[in-house]
Design a protein around this motif. Sequence first.
Motif, mmCIF file in Angstrom:
data_model
loop_
_atom_site.group_PDB
_atom_site.id
_atom_site.type_symbol
_atom_site.label_atom_id
_atom_site.label_comp_id
_atom_site.label_asym_id
_atom_site.label_seq_id
_atom_site.Cartn_x
_atom_site.Cartn_y
_atom_site.Cartn_z
ATOM 1 N N TYR A 121 10.996 -4.798 2.480
ATOM 2 C CA TYR A 121 10.678 -3.421 2.101
ATOM 3 C C TYR A 121 9.959 -3.374 0.755
ATOM 4 C CZ TYR A 121 11.403 1.465 0.817
ATOM 5 O OH TYR A 121 11.225 2.762 0.410
ATOM 6 N N GLN A 122 8.877 -2.572 0.662
ATOM 7 C CA GLN A 122 8.097 -2.464 -0.569
ATOM 8 C C GLN A 122 8.121 -1.063 -1.160
ATOM 9 O OE1 GLN A 122 6.793 -5.200 -1.928
ATOM 10 N NE2 GLN A 122 7.535 -6.393 -0.177
ATOM 11 N N GLY A 123 8.381 -0.040 -0.369
ATOM 12 C CA GLY A 123 8.382 1.328 -0.875
ATOM 13 C C GLY A 123 7.913 2.296 0.201
ATOM 14 N N THR A 124 7.709 3.553 -0.197
ATOM 15 C CA THR A 124 7.332 4.608 0.734
ATOM 16 C C THR A 124 6.053 5.276 0.253
ATOM 17 O OG1 THR A 124 9.656 4.999 1.267
ATOM 18 C CG2 THR A 124 8.106 6.727 1.853
ATOM 19 N N THR A 125 5.147 5.557 1.174
ATOM 20 C CA THR A 125 3.881 6.154 0.788
ATOM 21 C C THR A 125 4.059 7.600 0.347
ATOM 22 O OG1 THR A 125 3.435 6.839 3.063
ATOM 23 C CG2 THR A 125 2.569 4.700 2.383
ATOM 24 N N ALA A 126 3.294 7.989 -0.645
ATOM 25 C CA ALA A 126 3.253 9.368 -1.133
ATOM 26 C C ALA A 126 1.791 9.751 -1.293
ATOM 27 C CB ALA A 126 3.990 9.507 -2.456
ATOM 28 N N GLN A 127 1.427 10.929 -0.814
ATOM 29 C CA GLN A 127 0.036 11.380 -0.821
ATOM 30 C C GLN A 127 -0.863 10.364 -0.118
ATOM 31 O OE1 GLN A 127 -0.984 12.307 -4.873
ATOM 32 N NE2 GLN A 127 0.289 14.145 -4.898
ATOM 33 N N GLY A 128 -0.276 9.741 0.922
ATOM 34 C CA GLY A 128 -1.063 8.873 1.775
ATOM 35 C C GLY A 128 -1.290 7.471 1.292
ATOM 36 N N VAL A 129 -0.606 7.021 0.220
ATOM 37 C CA VAL A 129 -0.869 5.663 -0.285
ATOM 38 C C VAL A 129 0.362 5.116 -0.996
ATOM 39 C CG1 VAL A 129 -1.782 6.449 -2.512
ATOM 40 C CG2 VAL A 129 -2.523 4.233 -1.577
ATOM 41 N N LEU A 130 0.507 3.795 -0.935
ATOM 42 C CA LEU A 130 1.500 3.068 -1.727
ATOM 43 C C LEU A 130 0.809 1.866 -2.332
ATOM 44 C CD1 LEU A 130 4.437 2.450 -2.653
ATOM 45 C CD2 LEU A 130 4.650 1.054 -0.581
ATOM 46 N N VAL A 141 5.941 7.101 4.795
ATOM 47 C CA VAL A 141 6.000 5.906 5.639
ATOM 48 C C VAL A 141 6.617 4.755 4.846
ATOM 49 C CG1 VAL A 141 4.649 4.244 6.972
ATOM 50 C CG2 VAL A 141 3.989 6.653 6.944
ATOM 51 N N SER A 142 7.623 4.107 5.399
ATOM 52 C CA SER A 142 8.242 2.944 4.773
ATOM 53 C C SER A 142 7.361 1.725 5.026
ATOM 54 C CB SER A 142 9.651 2.707 5.322
ATOM 55 O OG SER A 142 10.496 3.798 5.037
ATOM 56 N N ILE A 143 7.010 1.025 3.941
ATOM 57 C CA ILE A 143 6.082 -0.096 4.019
ATOM 58 C C ILE A 143 6.848 -1.410 3.856
ATOM 59 C CG2 ILE A 143 4.044 -1.172 2.997
ATOM 60 C CD1 ILE A 143 3.524 1.487 4.464
ATOM 61 N N GLY A 184 -4.461 -18.018 -11.962
ATOM 62 C CA GLY A 184 -3.613 -17.649 -10.840
ATOM 63 C C GLY A 184 -2.288 -17.051 -11.228
ATOM 64 N N SER A 185 -2.016 -16.908 -12.549
ATOM 65 C CA SER A 185 -0.699 -16.396 -12.956
ATOM 66 C C SER A 185 -0.723 -14.902 -13.239
ATOM 67 C CB SER A 185 -0.226 -17.149 -14.205
ATOM 68 O OG SER A 185 -1.086 -16.850 -15.300
ATOM 69 N N GLY A 186 -1.825 -14.197 -12.970
ATOM 70 C CA GLY A 186 -1.901 -12.769 -13.220
ATOM 71 C C GLY A 186 -1.324 -11.965 -12.072
ATOM 72 N N LYS A 187 -1.565 -10.659 -12.107
ATOM 73 C CA LYS A 187 -1.072 -9.772 -11.065
ATOM 74 C C LYS A 187 -2.224 -8.976 -10.480
ATOM 75 C CE LYS A 187 3.642 -9.338 -12.801
ATOM 76 N NZ LYS A 187 4.722 -8.415 -13.229
ATOM 77 N N SER A 188 -2.080 -8.689 -9.192
ATOM 78 C CA SER A 188 -3.061 -7.875 -8.498
ATOM 79 C C SER A 188 -2.298 -6.850 -7.657
ATOM 80 C CB SER A 188 -3.972 -8.749 -7.631
ATOM 81 O OG SER A 188 -3.180 -9.522 -6.734
ATOM 82 N N TRP A 189 -3.033 -6.028 -6.914
ATOM 83 C CA TRP A 189 -2.384 -4.927 -6.198
ATOM 84 C C TRP A 189 -2.955 -4.773 -4.795
ATOM 85 C CZ3 TRP A 189 -3.938 -4.973 -11.192
ATOM 86 C CH2 TRP A 189 -2.928 -4.835 -12.160
ATOM 87 N N PHE A 190 -2.052 -4.421 -3.866
ATOM 88 C CA PHE A 190 -2.438 -4.009 -2.514
ATOM 89 C C PHE A 190 -2.268 -2.497 -2.416
ATOM 90 C CE2 PHE A 190 -1.225 -8.444 -1.770
ATOM 91 C CZ PHE A 190 -2.281 -8.890 -0.989
ATOM 92 N N ASP A 191 -3.294 -1.784 -1.988
ATOM 93 C CA ASP A 191 -3.215 -0.341 -1.761
ATOM 94 C C ASP A 191 -3.091 -0.110 -0.258
ATOM 95 O OD1 ASP A 191 -3.547 0.218 -4.480
ATOM 96 O OD2 ASP A 191 -5.726 0.094 -4.293
ATOM 97 N N VAL A 192 -1.909 0.369 0.162
ATOM 98 C CA VAL A 192 -1.636 0.605 1.586
ATOM 99 C C VAL A 192 -1.791 2.093 1.865
ATOM 100 C CG1 VAL A 192 -0.003 0.317 3.469
ATOM 101 C CG2 VAL A 192 -0.029 -1.336 1.577
ATOM 102 N N TYR A 193 -2.774 2.465 2.682
ATOM 103 C CA TYR A 193 -3.053 3.865 3.004
ATOM 104 C C TYR A 193 -2.493 4.188 4.396
ATOM 105 C CZ TYR A 193 -6.307 3.811 -0.934
ATOM 106 O OH TYR A 193 -6.857 3.710 -2.184
ATOM 107 N N THR A 194 -1.881 5.365 4.532
ATOM 108 C CA THR A 194 -1.349 5.811 5.830
ATOM 109 C C THR A 194 -1.813 7.234 6.118
ATOM 110 O OG1 THR A 194 0.699 6.594 4.781
ATOM 111 C CG2 THR A 194 0.700 4.353 5.675
ATOM 112 N N ASN A 195 -1.868 7.567 7.412
ATOM 113 C CA ASN A 195 -2.341 8.894 7.815
ATOM 114 C C ASN A 195 -1.277 9.975 7.662
ATOM 115 O OD1 ASN A 195 -0.986 7.518 9.942
ATOM 116 N ND2 ASN A 195 -1.656 9.078 11.384
#
Length: 505
Positions: A124-133, A116-118, A101-112
């Motif tokens: 706040y986590q960041g802004t999407t570029a090319q439709g994904v963050l 987009v500020s996520i 449980g001490s590792g790292k994983s990732w969420f891929d947030v896709y937007t149309n």
Amino acid sequence: MSLIFILSLLCLPALAATTETTATTAVPTTTAVPTTTATTAVPTTTAAPTTTATTPVPTTTVAPTTTATTAAPTTTAAPTTLATAVPTTTSQAVVTLPAEGSGKSWFDVYTNVDGVSIYFDGAYQGTTAQGVLTVEWATTGTPPRTVTGEKSGYSSASEPLPAVPPAGHHASVYLTLNPVTPSTGSIGFSSTPKGANIRINGAFYGTTPHQVNHLAPGTYQIAIDYPGYQTYTSTEEVVSGKITYVDAVLQAVEQYGTLSAKSSPQGAYIYIDGNYHGTTPQTIGGLVQGSHTVELTLPGYTEWSGTVRIYTGQVTYLNEPLDQIPQPASGALSIASTPATASVSVDGVSYGVTPQNNRLVVNDIAAGQHTVVISLAGYEDFSKTVSVTAGQTTTVDATLTSVGTGSATIESTPAGATIYLNNQNYGITPLTIPNLAYGDYTIRLTLDGYQDYTSTITVNQGATTPVSAQMVAVPPTTEAAAAPIIPCIALLCAGLGLVRLMRRE
């Protein structure tokens, strides 16, 4: 073959590890000599002396008992094979795995849409570029629940987040943002010459150049007038979220003449075709050729009215004596307002509107107390009780107060942020926005490289609301590195090479 099996077991944890997993592989070196007993010692730790096992071979001289420094030696004996000691200390292949449980994983947030500020649970986590963050997440961290996307000119979107994926894995979530449809439109006015009066559905809205905002969608009757020019008229359609432009090129009235008006006594009010033109003596130009009705009025005197003819390029002279009323019972009111074009009523009876750069004169007002009310759309009614004296003129000057409007002064550090009030773009900081209807507004400031600033402000009637925003830079987004596949391949190749070498011997 047992060595290959051991190497395979060592590779399995490495393949599942993230970029933070450290894999240290040490392959013990074995020296194969046909007639010599090989003894392998790894001097990494100090252990108690032990006896090195030897394998008797017919042509091999048995090595004497030797004290070897090993961590935990393992002796392998075979009748026809060289003795091989495989240490089990830290010198062998070691794969350091994180605690469960001490590792790292990732969420891929896709937007149309891009940009987009996520936000995860409001953070706040960041802004999407090319439709994904891609958002990195520690598997031991608190699982986020909700993802929200925001972008200027679009409605926000939110979705529940899936469970935190296992270390080294990705989970996907999709957000769809829809454009925000404005509820009002605008008309931008310009004219040649400038300074022409703007009227929308008969109401005065200033002079050109000017832009009138917050108009409900629909059809409007437009009139633009300027002294000495023909009035421009048109019908315009207002569409939500758009600006309708009206550029009026006014046509000069080329055939005009002049009237020189005098009276005895002087000071009589001059009306030409019902429009006030000052007091006598007065020279009035820009009159269209033809017949005009002229009225001269003065409190305490009988009103004079007649028709005069104006000729192009000529001056028509008018000089009329006024008959005094022996015992006048009435007086007059001279009324002006700022802004002009306000409706005037005396004791509830309408007497027209206040003219631009001039005064409205109301005659035949009985001597005594009277209530004057001056009203204009978007302004508070002006009401005053005045006393009228027989044979005299009472002056009323009204400065109208805007109803329900205030302003907001907006600044940001750094400057240059785009300002949105209730999702409508008003320009960039620093900026003062006047004539805002009183009430609450949602303000949002956007600037490339910075997080959006959002807040709620209250605009009060007749007051200026200050807003000072400190923009926060967007933190850099950390991308996941590839899993350590190459070290595992190298380890397997080394093992295969060792097995081939042993088979040759």
